[in-house]
Design an enzyme around this catalytic site. Structure first.
Site, PDB file in Angstrom:
ATOM      1  N   ALA A  65      -5.691  -9.569 -58.081  1.00 24.18           N
ATOM      2  CA  ALA A  65      -7.144  -9.359 -57.968  1.00 24.18           C
ATOM      3  C   ALA A  65      -7.374  -7.983 -57.368  1.00 24.18           C
ATOM      4  CB  ALA A  65      -7.732 -10.439 -57.061  1.00 24.18           C
ATOM      5  N   GLU A 108      -0.353 -15.212 -61.558  1.00 22.12           N
ATOM      6  CA  GLU A 108      -1.112 -16.439 -61.866  1.00 22.12           C
ATOM      7  C   GLU A 108      -1.636 -16.416 -63.297  1.00 22.12           C
ATOM      8  OE1 GLU A 108      -3.456 -15.897 -58.214  1.00 22.12           O
ATOM      9  OE2 GLU A 108      -3.074 -18.011 -57.834  1.00 22.12           O
ATOM     10  N   GLU A 128      -0.191 -12.884 -51.745  1.00 23.25           N
ATOM     11  CA  GLU A 128      -1.486 -13.072 -51.109  1.00 23.25           C
ATOM     12  C   GLU A 128      -1.375 -13.329 -49.609  1.00 23.25           C
ATOM     13  OE1 GLU A 128      -0.512 -14.302 -53.953  1.00 23.25           O
ATOM     14  OE2 GLU A 128      -2.144 -14.407 -55.409  1.00 23.25           O
TER      15      GLU A 128
HETATM   16  N1  T1G Z   1      -6.455  -4.090 -55.585  1.00 23.90           N
HETATM   17  C1  T1G Z   1      -7.029  -2.864 -55.452  1.00 23.90           C
HETATM   18  N2  T1G Z   1      -6.327  -1.704 -55.384  1.00 23.90           N
HETATM   19  C2  T1G Z   1      -4.982  -1.794 -55.469  1.00 23.90           C
HETATM   20  C3  T1G Z   1      -4.316  -3.035 -55.606  1.00 23.90           C
HETATM   21  C4  T1G Z   1      -5.107  -4.221 -55.666  1.00 23.90           C
HETATM   22  N3  T1G Z   1      -4.550  -5.424 -55.825  1.00 23.90           N
HETATM   23  N4  T1G Z   1      -2.970  -2.783 -55.645  1.00 23.90           N
HETATM   24  C5  T1G Z   1      -2.829  -1.452 -55.548  1.00 23.90           C
HETATM   25  N5  T1G Z   1      -4.022  -0.857 -55.452  1.00 23.90           N
HETATM   26  C6  T1G Z   1      -4.273   0.588 -55.340  1.00 23.90           C
HETATM   27  C7  T1G Z   1      -3.739   1.154 -54.040  1.00 23.90           C
HETATM   28  O1  T1G Z   1      -4.703   1.014 -53.010  1.00 23.90           O
HETATM   29  C8  T1G Z   1      -3.494   2.609 -54.429  1.00 23.90           C
HETATM   30  O2  T1G Z   1      -4.762   3.246 -54.438  1.00 23.90           O
HETATM   31  C9  T1G Z   1      -3.033   2.506 -55.879  1.00 23.90           C
HETATM   32  O3  T1G Z   1      -3.509   1.236 -56.354  1.00 23.90           O
HETATM   33  C10 T1G Z   1      -1.517   2.538 -56.018  1.00 23.90           C
HETATM   34  O4  T1G Z   1      -1.026   1.524 -55.136  1.00 23.90           O
HETATM   35  C11 T1G Z   1      -6.503 -14.171 -57.077  1.00 23.90           C
HETATM   36  C12 T1G Z   1      -6.634 -13.335 -54.554  1.00 23.90           C
HETATM   37  C13 T1G Z   1       1.334  -3.077 -56.913  1.00 23.90           C
HETATM   38  C14 T1G Z   1       3.396  -2.997 -55.482  1.00 23.90           C
HETATM   39  O5  T1G Z   1      -1.412  -7.929 -53.020  1.00 23.90           O
HETATM   40  O6  T1G Z   1       1.516  -4.384 -53.482  1.00 23.90           O
HETATM   41  O7  T1G Z   1      -4.426 -11.466 -56.463  1.00 23.90           O
HETATM   42  O8  T1G Z   1      -4.268   4.959 -52.642  1.00 23.90           O
HETATM   43  O9  T1G Z   1       0.119   3.160 -53.590  1.00 23.90           O
HETATM   44  O10 T1G Z   1       3.493   1.916 -54.026  1.00 23.90           O
HETATM   45  O11 T1G Z   1      -4.776 -15.321 -56.055  1.00 23.90           O
HETATM   46  O12 T1G Z   1       0.066  -1.508 -54.819  1.00 23.90           O
HETATM   47  O13 T1G Z   1      -4.056   5.549 -55.064  1.00 23.90           O
HETATM   48  O14 T1G Z   1      -6.330   5.092 -54.079  1.00 23.90           O
HETATM   49  O15 T1G Z   1       0.508   0.656 -53.412  1.00 23.90           O
HETATM   50  O16 T1G Z   1       3.531   1.795 -56.602  1.00 23.90           O
HETATM   51  C15 T1G Z   1      -2.587  -9.681 -54.777  1.00 23.90           C
HETATM   52  C16 T1G Z   1      -1.097  -5.235 -53.877  1.00 23.90           C
HETATM   53  C17 T1G Z   1      -4.032  -9.379 -54.614  1.00 23.90           C
HETATM   54  C18 T1G Z   1      -0.644  -6.430 -54.697  1.00 23.90           C
HETATM   55  C19 T1G Z   1       2.299  -0.897 -56.285  1.00 23.90           C
HETATM   56  N6  T1G Z   1      -1.854  -8.493 -55.157  1.00 23.90           N
HETATM   57  N7  T1G Z   1      -0.528  -3.993 -54.378  1.00 23.90           N
HETATM   58  O17 T1G Z   1       2.811  -0.171 -55.204  1.00 23.90           O
HETATM   59  O18 T1G Z   1       1.401   1.954 -55.399  1.00 23.90           O
HETATM   60  S1  T1G Z   1      -4.951 -10.774 -54.093  1.00 23.90           S
HETATM   61  C20 T1G Z   1      -1.337  -7.684 -54.206  1.00 23.90           C
HETATM   62  C21 T1G Z   1       0.754  -3.653 -54.085  1.00 23.90           C
HETATM   63  C22 T1G Z   1      -4.870 -11.827 -55.408  1.00 23.90           C
HETATM   64  C23 T1G Z   1      -5.196 -14.017 -56.414  1.00 23.90           C
HETATM   65  C24 T1G Z   1      -5.295 -13.235 -55.170  1.00 23.90           C
HETATM   66  C25 T1G Z   1       1.195  -2.299 -54.567  1.00 23.90           C
HETATM   67  C26 T1G Z   1       2.060  -2.357 -55.821  1.00 23.90           C
HETATM   68  P1  T1G Z   1      -4.872   4.829 -54.041  1.00 23.90           P
HETATM   69  P2  T1G Z   1       0.264   1.844 -54.265  1.00 23.90           P
HETATM   70  P3  T1G Z   1       2.892   1.444 -55.312  1.00 23.90           P
END
Ligand code: T1G
Length: 699
Positions: A65, A108, A128
Site C-alpha cells: 500500500a 497480498e 506491515e
Molecule cells: N509507500 C509509499 N512510498 C514508498 C513505499 C510505500 N509502500 N515504499 C517505498 N516508497 C518510496 C520511498 O519512500 C522512497 O521515496 C522510494 O519509494 C524508494 O524507496 C495493505 C497496509 C520496497 C524494499 O512496508 O521496504 O501494504 O525517498 O528508498 O531501498 O496490508 O522501499 O525516493 O522519495 O526504500 O530500493 C507495506 C516499504 C506497506 C514496503 C525498496 N510495504 N518499502 O527499498 O528504495 S503497508 C512496505 C520498502 C501495506 C497492506 C499494508 C522499500 C523497498 P523517495 P527506498 P529501496
C-alpha cells in the site's frame, strides 16, 4: 499533461497482461487498485483472453500500500475495496509475475492470484508489522492457508523479506526463473490456461491445522522485542483467526484488528520513521540522486576497537581495505581482534566460515602510509586527541592520491581544525561511526566549512554502500548526535546527586523502551573513557561542571563491567548489573559533601528531565543549522542511542507531549535550576507559533 496510465492491459498470445506502472515501487496508491480491477474485468470479458498475467513495470512488482496515504485520514484500507477478492474469484487463471519486491499489499495481491512466478532475485514479504500494522488485505488469512500457520507467523511477526528460492520452498511461489520474467509468465499461463479447478488459496483449509499451543508460544517468543507494542500481538491474533474462523469471518476479524492499529501512536511513529530514514539521505545543496563515485578501496588508520570495526564494514561490503598502525605489535593486536569478532559471528551461526575467511582476506595490515596511497578513502580512527589526529592528516595529505576522501571518525572534535593541516580541506569530512562500528547502522557525516558538496555526497553514498544509514550534519563540538545527547548525560548525573539511584533511572528508561538503562550502558562502555574526557575538559575549561560521583567511582577503579564493578556490581562471567550498596553510599556521601538534601524523585520527572534537556539542545542544534531537519535528530537517536523506534524518535515523541507543554516545563526548570535550562530561541518560537518539532526548520 494527462496522468501516465497507472495500470494497463495488453493481450499477447491469448494472455491478458496487466501491467502496474506507479514508480518508484508500484505502491498501491489511489488509482492502482481501481486500475487493476478495471483491467481484470476487461480481460475476463475478452473471449480472446485464456489466462491473465499481473506484472510490475520498472524495478519491482508491487511494494505494498502507499504508506503516505495512511496519514491522509483515509479510514478504509488504502488499497481499494476488494480488488484482491476479484482476483481470487477470477474464472480464468491469474498469474502474478514477481521481480524486485512483492511486499505487504503487493504480496497480498499475489496471494489473490492463482499462481505466482518469480525471478530468483525477487524478494517477498509481509513487513506491515515494521510500520505498526498487520497485513490488512487478506494476508493473515491467505498466507496460513498456503504455507501453514507456523511459517506464516514467522513471516508476519518478523516482517522479514524472503528470497524467491525460500518462497518456493515454503510454497508461496510456484516457479522461480533466472531471467525474462514476462515470457516465462506467458509460457506458464499457456500451460495452466485449461487447468481446472483453479487453485484458490481462500478455499483451501488443508494446511490450517495448528498445534494449539502455537499462538501462546509465539506470544511468549516475541515478548521481549514486542514490549510496549500492539501490532505484533494483533498479527498473531489475526493468524489465529485464520485457524479458527471461516475465511469470510477471518477477513472481518483481520480488518477489525487492522483498524485498531492504523491510527495507533505506535504505527504513526513507525510510519514517520520509515520516511525520516529516507529523508536523512538528502543533504541541503545536493540535488537528490546526484551520482557519487563508488568507493572501491579503503584505508583505515588505527587498528583499535573503532578502526578494526570500520575496516570490517568495508570487508563485509566486499571492498578491500588496508589498516595501518604505528607498530607491528598494535597491528597484530588489531588483526587478532578483527578475527575474534568474525569468529564470534561464525560461532553464533550468523556467518559461514568460508565467508568469514573471504572477508578477513580483504583486510590488509600495513605499517607504512605509502601503502595507503591508492585508496579511494582514508578514515582516521585513532584516539580522541587533536594533535595526533592532525599528525595523521598531514601524513595522509602527503601520500593519498588526488580525489581521495580524507575522513575522521572523531565523535566530537573540530573538523575544520583537522582539515586545516591539509592542502585539500574540500575532501576532508567527519565519518563518525558508532561502536561497535561493524554492527551499529548509523554513520554521522560531518561537513566542515571547507568540505565540498561533492565530498558530502560521496561520503553519504559511501555510508550506504557499506550498509550504514548516513545522516549529514554541520560541524560543532559533539556534532549532532553527541551534542544533543550530552545534556541527557549531565541531567542524569545531577538527578543522582539530588536523590535518584542508578537502578531507578535505568528502570524508568527501560520501561520507556530503551533496551538497556543509560547508567548500565556506561558500565558496558567503560567509565574510564568518560573520566579521561572530563579531565581534559576540566583542564581546558575552569567553568566545566564536574561530576564528583562519576569521578569518585573512577578514582576507586570502578570502570564498569571491565573491572567487575562500576555503577553496579557484576558477578564473574555475568553481565547482569546488580545494585551496589557501596555505590549508594558513595552517592549519598557526595550529595552530603555538595550540601544537597536528597529527595524522592518521581519516575516521570526522571524521564522528562533526561529527554527534555536533549530536546532543548536539539532545538539549539537546529537553529544553528547544524542539524538539517528535526527528523535527522530522530534518526540519530534511534540508530545511535537505542531510542525506542515505536516512539518515533526524540522530537517525534516530544510532539506527542506537545511543544507548549515541553516549553513551559523547561521554563519552570529554568527558574528552578538556572542557565542550563534556558529555553532555546527556536523552542520558544515553536511554542509561540504552535509549530510542531517535526516541522522545525534548520536555521
Ligand atoms: N509507500 C509509499 N512510498 C514508498 C513505499 C510505500 N509502500 N515504499 C517505498 N516508497 C518510496 C520511498 O519512500 C522512497 O521515496 C522510494 O519509494 C524508494 O524507496 C495493505 C497496509 C520496497 C524494499 O512496508 O521496504 O501494504 O525517498 O528508498 O531501498 O496490508 O522501499 O525516493 O522519495 O526504500 O530500493 C507495506 C516499504 C506497506 C514496503 C525498496 N510495504 N518499502 O527499498 O528504495 S503497508 C512496505 C520498502 C501495506 C497492506 C499494508 C522499500 C523497498 P523517495 P527506498 P529501496
Amino acid at each position: 499533461m494527462s496522468q501516465p496510465t497507472l495500470v494497463s492491459l495488453a493481450v499477447q498470445d491469448g494472455v491478458g497482461v496487466i501491467t502496474v506502472n506507479n514508480p518508484p515501487v508500484n505502491a498501491l496508491s489511489a488509482g492502482v487498485p481501481e486500475g487493476i480491477a478495471t483491467c481484470l474485468a476487461t480481460a475476463l470479458a475478452d473471449p480472446a483472453v485464456q489466462a491473465i498475467v499481473l506484472i510490475g513495470a520498472g524495478r519491482s512488482f508491487i511494494a505494498g500500500a502507499d504508506i503516505r496515504e495512511f496519514d491522509k485520514g483515509r479510514v478504509t484500507m488504502p488499497i481499494g475495496d476488494g480488488f484482491i477478492d476479484k482476483l481470487d474469484a477470477s474464472p480464468k487463471p491469474v498469474i502474478a509475475a514477481i521481480h524486485g519486491y512483492a511486499l505487504g499489499g503487493g504480496l497480498e495481491t499475489a496471494l489473490g492470484c492463482n499462481y505466482r512466478i518469480a525471478l530468483r532475485s525477487a524478494k517477498l514479504g509481509l513487513p506491515e508489522v515494521l510500520i505498526g500494522l498487520l497485513p490488512g488485505a487478506g494476508g493473515t488469512q491467505r498466507l496460513p492457508r498456503l504455507i501453514g500457520p507456523k511459517a506464516a507467523l514467522d513471516l508476519i511477526t518478523t516482517g522479514r523479506h524472503v528470497p524467491a528460492d525460500e518462497a518456493k520452498a515454503l510454497g508461496i511461489v510456484d516457479e522461480v526463473v533466472e531471467a525474462d520474467l514476462l515470457p516465462a509468465a506467458i509460457a506458464f499461463a499457456h500451460r495452466v490456461a485449461a487447468h481446472r479447478p483453479l487453485p484458490q488459496i481462500s478455499a483451501n483449509a488443508s494446511k490450517l491445522a495448528a498445534d494449539p499451543g502455537l499462538f501462546d508460544a509465539t506470544r511468549k517468543a516475541i515478548a521481549r522485542k514486542a514490549r510496549n507494542q500492539k501490532a505484533p500481538y494483533n498479527c498473531i491474533a489475526a493468524v489465529e483467526a485464520a485457524c479458527t474462523l471461516p475465511f469470510a469471518q477471518g477477513l472481518a476479524r483481520e480488518a477489525e484488528l487492522f483498524r485498531e492499529l492504523e491510527t495507533s501512536a505506535e504505527s504513526r511513529a513507525l510510519r514517520y520513521v520509515f520516511f525520516a530514514e529516507r529523508e536523512a539521505a538528502h543533504v541541503p545543496g545536493i540535488p537528490p540522486n546526484t551520482k557519487a563515485p563508488a568507493v572501491q578501496s579503503a584505508a583505515v588508520v588505527g587498528a583499535g576497537t573503532m578502526g578494526g570495526g570500520i575496516a570490517m564494514c568495508f570487508a563485509d561490503a566486499a571492498i578491500p581495505v588496508k589498516i595501518l598502525e604505528a607498530s607491528q605489535e598494535a597491528l597484530d593486536r588489531g588483526m587478532a581482534r578483527i578475527r575474534a569478532n568474525y569468529e564470534t559471528s561464525v560461532k553464533r551461526g550468523s556467518l559461514a566460515q568460508d565467508e568469514m575467511e573471504r572477508r578477513f582476506a580483504r583486510i590488509t595490515p600495513v605499517l607504512d602510509y605509502a601503502a595507503l596511497a591508492d585508496a579511494d578513502v582514508a578514515i582516521e580512527a585513532i584516539f580522541e586527541e587533536m594533535a595526533p589526529k592532525q599528525a595523521v592528516f598531514r601524513q595522509l595529505d602527503a601520500v593519498m592520491k588526488p580525489g581521495a576522501l580524507l575522513l575522521s571518525n572523531t565523535s566530537a572534535l573540530n573538523i575544520d581544525e583537522i582539515a586545516s593541516v591539509t592542502q585539500r580541506p574540500d575532501v576532508v569530512a567527519g565519518a563518525h561511526f558508532f561502536s561497535p562500528a561493524n554492527v551499529m547502522k548509523l554513520l554521522e557525516v560531518v561537513k566542515g566549512a571547507a568540505t565540498s558538496a561533492a565530498t558530502m555526497n560521496a561520503v553519504m553514498a559511501m555510508g550506504r554502500a557499506i550498509g550504514k544509514l548516513s545522516v549529514g550534519c554541520g560541524n560543532c563540538d559533539g556534532f549532532l548526535a553527541n551534542r544533543s545527547r550530552a545534556p541527557f548525560g549531565m541531567e542524569m548525573v545531577i538527578l543522582l546527586e539530588e536523590g535518584a539511584l542508578p537502578q531507578q533511572i535505568d528502570k524508568v528508561m527501560v520501561e520507556f523502551g530503551y533496551p538497556m538503562g543509560p547508567v548500565a550502558v556506561g558500565d558496558l562502555a567503560g567509565l574510564d573513557i568518560g573520566w579521561a574526557a572530563r579531565k581534559r575538559r576540566a583542564a581546558a575549561d575552569p567553568n566545566y561542571r564536574k561530576q564528583p560521583i562519576s569521578d569518585r567511582l573512577c578514582e576507586l577503579g570502578r570502570f564498569g563491567q571491565k573491572t567487575g564493578a562500576g555503577w553496579y556490581r557484576y558477578e564473574k562471567g555475568d553481565r547482569t548489573p546488580h545494585p551496589d550498596p557501596e555505590v549508594t553510599a558513595i552517592i549519598e556521601q557526595v550529595s552530603a559533601e555538595m550540601g544537597i538534601t536528597r529527595r524522592a524523585i518521581s519516575d516521570e520527572e526522571i524521564l522528562h528531565r533526561l529527554l527534555f534537556a536533549s530536546i532543548n539542545e536539539a532545538c539549539k542544534i537546529l537553529e544553528e543549522g547544524i542539524a538539517y531537519r528535526a527528523s535527522d535528530v530522530d534518526v540519530m537517536w534511534l540508530h545511535g542511542f537505542g531510542f525506542p523506534r515505536y516512539r518515533g524518535g526524540l522530537m517525534f515523541w516530544a510532539d506527542q507531549i506537545g511543544v507548549k507543554t515541553v516549553y513551559e516545563q523547561i521554563q519552570r526548570w529554568h527558574q528552578l535550576y538556572g542557565s542550563r535550562w534556558a529555553p532555546s530561541a527556536l523552542l520558544r518560537q515553536l511554542a509561540e507559533t504552535g509549530t510542531a518539532f517535526k516541522d522545525a526548520k534548520a536555521g
